[in-house]
Design a protein around this motif. Structure first.
Motif, PDB file in Angstrom:
ATOM      1  N   SER A  21     -19.497  -8.948 -14.219  1.00 64.02           N
ATOM      2  CA  SER A  21     -19.728  -9.582 -12.922  1.00 64.02           C
ATOM      3  C   SER A  21     -18.412  -9.880 -12.217  1.00 64.02           C
ATOM      4  N   ALA A  22     -17.363 -10.184 -12.994  1.00 63.31           N
ATOM      5  CA  ALA A  22     -16.054 -10.498 -12.417  1.00 63.31           C
ATOM      6  C   ALA A  22     -15.327  -9.238 -11.954  1.00 63.31           C
ATOM      7  N   ILE A  23     -15.392  -8.186 -12.763  1.00 58.84           N
ATOM      8  CA  ILE A  23     -14.705  -6.938 -12.416  1.00 58.84           C
ATOM      9  C   ILE A  23     -15.554  -6.181 -11.407  1.00 58.84           C
ATOM     10  N   GLY A  24     -15.151  -6.216 -10.169  1.00 57.38           N
ATOM     11  CA  GLY A  24     -15.893  -5.515  -9.133  1.00 57.38           C
ATOM     12  C   GLY A  24     -15.027  -4.513  -8.410  1.00 57.38           C
ATOM     13  N   LEU A  25     -15.595  -3.944  -7.357  1.00 56.74           N
ATOM     14  CA  LEU A  25     -14.848  -2.970  -6.568  1.00 56.74           C
ATOM     15  C   LEU A  25     -13.559  -3.567  -6.019  1.00 56.74           C
ATOM     16  N   GLY A  26     -13.641  -4.836  -5.599  1.00 53.65           N
ATOM     17  CA  GLY A  26     -12.485  -5.477  -4.993  1.00 53.65           C
ATOM     18  C   GLY A  26     -11.300  -5.623  -5.932  1.00 53.65           C
ATOM     19  N   ASN A  27     -11.574  -5.724  -7.246  1.00 50.38           N
ATOM     20  CA  ASN A  27     -10.472  -5.846  -8.198  1.00 50.38           C
ATOM     21  C   ASN A  27      -9.560  -4.634  -8.158  1.00 50.38           C
ATOM     22  N   ILE A  28     -10.123  -3.487  -7.879  1.00 48.07           N
ATOM     23  CA  ILE A  28      -9.348  -2.254  -7.922  1.00 48.07           C
ATOM     24  C   ILE A  28      -8.425  -2.132  -6.717  1.00 48.07           C
ATOM     25  N   TRP A  29      -8.883  -2.568  -5.536  1.00 52.49           N
ATOM     26  CA  TRP A  29      -8.013  -2.392  -4.377  1.00 52.49           C
ATOM     27  C   TRP A  29      -7.485  -3.703  -3.788  1.00 52.49           C
ATOM     28  N   ARG A  30      -8.147  -4.851  -4.051  1.00 53.30           N
ATOM     29  CA  ARG A  30      -7.711  -6.096  -3.411  1.00 53.30           C
ATOM     30  C   ARG A  30      -6.495  -6.698  -4.101  1.00 53.30           C
ATOM     31  N   PHE A  31      -6.539  -6.828  -5.431  1.00 50.41           N
ATOM     32  CA  PHE A  31      -5.448  -7.490  -6.136  1.00 50.41           C
ATOM     33  C   PHE A  31      -4.104  -6.802  -5.927  1.00 50.41           C
ATOM     34  N   PRO A  32      -3.989  -5.463  -6.075  1.00 52.07           N
ATOM     35  CA  PRO A  32      -2.671  -4.839  -5.882  1.00 52.07           C
ATOM     36  C   PRO A  32      -2.087  -5.123  -4.503  1.00 52.07           C
ATOM     37  N   ALA A  33      -2.915  -5.082  -3.466  1.00 55.63           N
ATOM     38  CA  ALA A  33      -2.420  -5.322  -2.109  1.00 55.63           C
ATOM     39  C   ALA A  33      -1.994  -6.779  -1.926  1.00 55.63           C
ATOM     40  N   VAL A  34      -2.798  -7.713  -2.453  1.00 53.82           N
ATOM     41  CA  VAL A  34      -2.473  -9.134  -2.330  1.00 53.82           C
ATOM     42  C   VAL A  34      -1.157  -9.444  -3.045  1.00 53.82           C
ATOM     43  N   ALA A  35      -0.990  -8.906  -4.247  1.00 53.22           N
ATOM     44  CA  ALA A  35       0.235  -9.145  -5.010  1.00 53.22           C
ATOM     45  C   ALA A  35       1.447  -8.574  -4.288  1.00 53.22           C
ATOM     46  N   TYR A  36       1.320  -7.354  -3.784  1.00 54.18           N
ATOM     47  CA  TYR A  36       2.435  -6.701  -3.096  1.00 54.18           C
ATOM     48  C   TYR A  36       2.863  -7.483  -1.852  1.00 54.18           C
ATOM     49  N   GLU A  37       1.866  -7.996  -1.108  1.00 55.95           N
ATOM     50  CA  GLU A  37       2.156  -8.689   0.146  1.00 55.95           C
ATOM     51  C   GLU A  37       2.656 -10.110  -0.063  1.00 55.95           C
ATOM     52  N   ASN A  38       2.578 -10.616  -1.302  1.00 58.67           N
ATOM     53  CA  ASN A  38       2.925 -12.017  -1.547  1.00 58.67           C
ATOM     54  C   ASN A  38       3.978 -12.179  -2.645  1.00 58.67           C
ATOM     55  N   GLY A  39       5.013 -11.374  -2.569  1.00 60.97           N
ATOM     56  CA  GLY A  39       6.153 -11.565  -3.456  1.00 60.97           C
ATOM     57  C   GLY A  39       6.266 -10.597  -4.607  1.00 60.97           C
ATOM     58  N   GLY A  40       5.390  -9.580  -4.680  1.00 59.12           N
ATOM     59  CA  GLY A  40       5.493  -8.595  -5.757  1.00 59.12           C
ATOM     60  C   GLY A  40       5.412  -9.240  -7.126  1.00 59.12           C
TER      61      GLY A  40
END
Length: 506
Positions: A21-40
Motif C-alpha cells: 500500500s505504501a509503495i505506489g506509482l508516486g514512489n518511483i517518480w516523486r521521491f527522486p524529483a523531490v530529493a533532487y530539488e531539495n538539496g540532493g
C-alpha cells in the motif's frame, strides 16, 4: 453480534500488504524529483528525521488504532470515541476519490506496457502522450471518452475487484505476496540496466551531490515531511483497515518500522534507477542533468519513453520491465485504497463482502470514467493536488490533534502497542505526535492555503479549480457526516472489544 473479521494468514502477509500500500506509482517518480530539488544528498538528513519523527510514529498510531479497535477506519474511530466516527469516514471519502483517478494512471501504465513491445510512442513521446494517447482537451472540457484508455481501465477494475471479492487472505494477501516480490525483482533489473548506461554516474552525482546550505531552508524540511507523509499511505484509512486484520498478538511497533524502512528503501532504489537513466539521457543530448529532470506523469510517460528510445539495445524489454513495474506498484496500492471503503460499507451497513465490493468498487469505477475522457488529465491533476493537500494532509493533522489533545488517547494506545510489541514506545512517540507532527502539518496547511489564495493552481481558470479542486476537498468532509448519520451502528458491533475472539471467515 459483531461481524467476524477476516485475518491475514501470517505476519509476512500483513507486511507485504502494508508495504504494497505504501509503495505506489508516486514512489518511483516523486521521491527522486523531490530529493533532487531539495538539496540532493543533503535531503536525506531531513528525510530520515521526518521518517523517525512523523512517518513511523504515525504508522504505529494507525496500526495500534486498527489493532485495538478491530474495525474499518469509521468503526475504529467510533469505538475510540463516539464523536470521532466522522474522521474515519472522511479518510474513507479521501480514499474513494484517490481510487477514482489512481486507477486511470495504472491504466496508462498498462497501455504503455503494451506500447513498449513496438515502441509505439515513436520519436516524440511527449506529443504521443498528450496528443495521440490522452488526446488532451482544454481545462473543464470533457471531450468524450478515449477508447484505448477505457479498455485498459476496465482491465484494471476487473483485476482489482476480483482480488477484493476473494477476501483478505485468499485475495489481498495472496496477490501482494506475488506482486511485491515481482515488483522488486523487475525494478531491480531496470535499475541494474540503468546503472550500466553511459552517463549514469553523472545522473547519480546530480542526485546525491549534497547542497548542505539547503539544510537551513525551512521548505526543505517541510518537503521531507510531506514526502514521508504522502508516501506511507498515512491519513486515509489504509493502515487502520489493514491492521484491524492482524492477529491479536502481532508486534505493532516492529511492523511499523519494517513497513517504514522498506518503503524508504524502495524510494532510494527508485532514485538510483531514475537518475541513472536521466544521466544517460543528458549525455545523449549533450545537456546537463538539470535540463532533463521532470516530475510526475511527464517523467514516467514522456521522459522515460524518450530514454528507452535511446538505449543501444533491448529497448523494448526495458520498456516492458519499467512500465510493468509501474503497473504492479499501482495495483498493490489501488487494492489497499479500495479496501478502505469496502470494509467501511460492509461494517456500517451490514452487507456481504461481495456486495460491498460491487457497490463501493462499482461506483468508484464509474466515477473514474471522468479521467478517461479527453479532459481527464486536467481533472486528474487538479483533483490529485487538492485531495492530497487539503484532504490527506488536513485529515492527518486533525487526526493527531484529536487523539493527542482532544480525546487524550495517546497513553491508552501506547499501552496497547507496548503490550504486544518487543520495542516499547518511549516519550519520543508522544512528543512527536503531540507536538512535532501537528506543528509541521499545521505549517504545511497554512503554506498551502496561502499559495492557493495568491492565485489558482497551475494557472487553471478559477471556476475550474473551484469545481474540481475545492469542491472535491470540502465535499469529502461533508460526505463524512452524511455517512456518520446515515445509519446507527449496531450496539453489539460498536461495543465489541478487541479481546473478542477472531476467526478467519474469508
Amino acid at each position: 453480534m459483531d461481524q467476524q473479521r477476516p485475518m491475514f494468514g501470517s505476519r509476512a502477509g500483513f507486511i507485504f500488504a502494508a508495504v504494497g500500500s505504501a509503495i505506489g506509482l508516486g514512489n518511483i517518480w516523486r521521491f527522486p524529483a523531490v530529493a533532487y530539488e531539495n538539496g540532493g544528498g543533503a535531503f536525506f538528513l531531513p528525510y530520515l528525521f521526518a521518517l523517525l519523527t512523523a512517518g513511523i510514529p504515525l504508522l504505529i498510531l494507525e496500526f495500534t488504532i486498527g489493532h485495538k479497535y478491530r474495525g474499518s477506519s469509521p468503526l475504529s474511530f467510533a469505538r475510540l470515541n463516539k464523536n470521532a466516527e466522522w474522521l474515519g469516514w472522511w479518510q474513507v471519502a479521501i480514499s474513494f476519490v484517490i481510487a477514482t483517478y489512481y486507477s486511470v494512471i495504472i491504466a496508462w501504465a498498462l497501455s504503455y506496457t503494451v506500447f513498449s513491445f513496438k515502441l509505439s510512442w515513436g520519436n516524440d513521446p511527449t506529443n504521443f502522450l498528450l496528443t495521440d494517447y490522452l488526446q488532451v482537451a482544454d481545462a473543464g472540457a470533457f471531450g468524450g471518452l478515449v477508447p484505448q484508455i477505457l479498455v485498459a481501465l476496465a482491465v484494471v477494475w476487473i483485476v482489482t475487484l476480483g482480488v477484493l471479492v476473494a477476501g483478505v487472505k485468499r485475495g489481498i494477501e495472496k496477490a501482494t505476496k506475488i506482486m511485491i516480490p515481482l515488483l522488486v525483482f523487475l525494478f531491480l533489473i531496470v535499475v541494474i540496466r540503468a546503472l550500466t548506461l553511459e552517463g549514469a554516474m553523472n545522473g547519480l552525482n546530480a542526485f546525491f551531490k549534497p547542497e548542505w546550505s539547503q539544510l537551513t531552508n525551512g521548505k526543505v524540511w517541510i518537503a521531507a515531511y510531506g514526502q514521508i507523509f504522502f508516501s506511507l499511505s498515512i491519513g486515509f484509512a489504509i493502515m487502520i483497515t489493514y491492521s484491524s486484520y492482524l492477529p491479536k498478538k502481532s508486534d505493532i511497533t516492529n511492523n511499523a518500522f519494517i513497513t517504514g524502512f522498506s518503503n524508504s528503501a524502495f524510494e532510494l532504489l527508485a532514485g538510483f534507477g531514475v537518475f541513472s537513466a536521466l544521466g544517460f539521457m543528458a549525455m545523449q543530448q549533450g545537456v546537463g542533468v538539470d535540463e532533463v529532470v521532470k516530475s510526475g506523469v511527464i517523467l514516467a510517460f514522456a521522459v522515460f519513453p524518450q530514454i528507452i528510445n535511446e538505449f543501444p539495445f533491448a529497448n523494448e524489454l526495458f520498456g516492458v520491465l519499467f512500465f510493468g513495474s509501474l503497473v504492479l506498484a499501482g495495483f498493490t496500492s489501488l487494492i489497499s485504497i479500495v479496501e478502505t471503503f469496502v470494509a467501511g460499507v460492509q461494517e456500517k451497513f451490514n452487507v456481504s463482502r461481495t456486495k460491498s465490493v460491487l457497490i463501493g468498487g462499482g461506483v468508484a469505477s464509474l466515477v473514474s470514467l471522468l479521467y478517461a475522457t479527453r479532459g481527464g488529465l486536467n481533472f486528474l491533476d487538479t483533483v490529485d493536488y487538492f485531495i492530497n493537500n487539503f484532504g490527506v494532509a488536513f485529515a492527518g493533522l486533525v487526526e493527531v490533534i484529536l487523539i493527542a489533545w482532544v480525546f487524550k488517547q495517546l497513553d491508552p494506545l501506547k499501552s496497547h502497542a507496548d503490550a504486544v510489541s518487543d520495542i516499547r514506545l518511549g516519550a519520543w512517540w508522544k512528543i512527536c505526535l503531540s507536538i512535532v507532527t501537528p506543528i509541521v502539518l499545521g505549517y504545511m496547511m497554512f503554506d498551502n492555503i496561502r499559495q492557493n489564495i495568491a492565485g489558482p493552481y497551475e494557472g487553471y481558470p478559477q471556476s475550474f479549480v473551484n469545481t474540481y479542486g475545492w469542491t472535491v476537498a470540502i465535499g469529502a468532509i461533508a460526505v463524512s457526516f452524511i455517512f456518520m448519520f446515515a445509519k446507527r451502528w449496531n450496539t453489539n458491533t460498536l461495543n465489541h472489544s478487541a479481546s473478542s475472539s477472531k476467526k478467519e471467515v474469508l
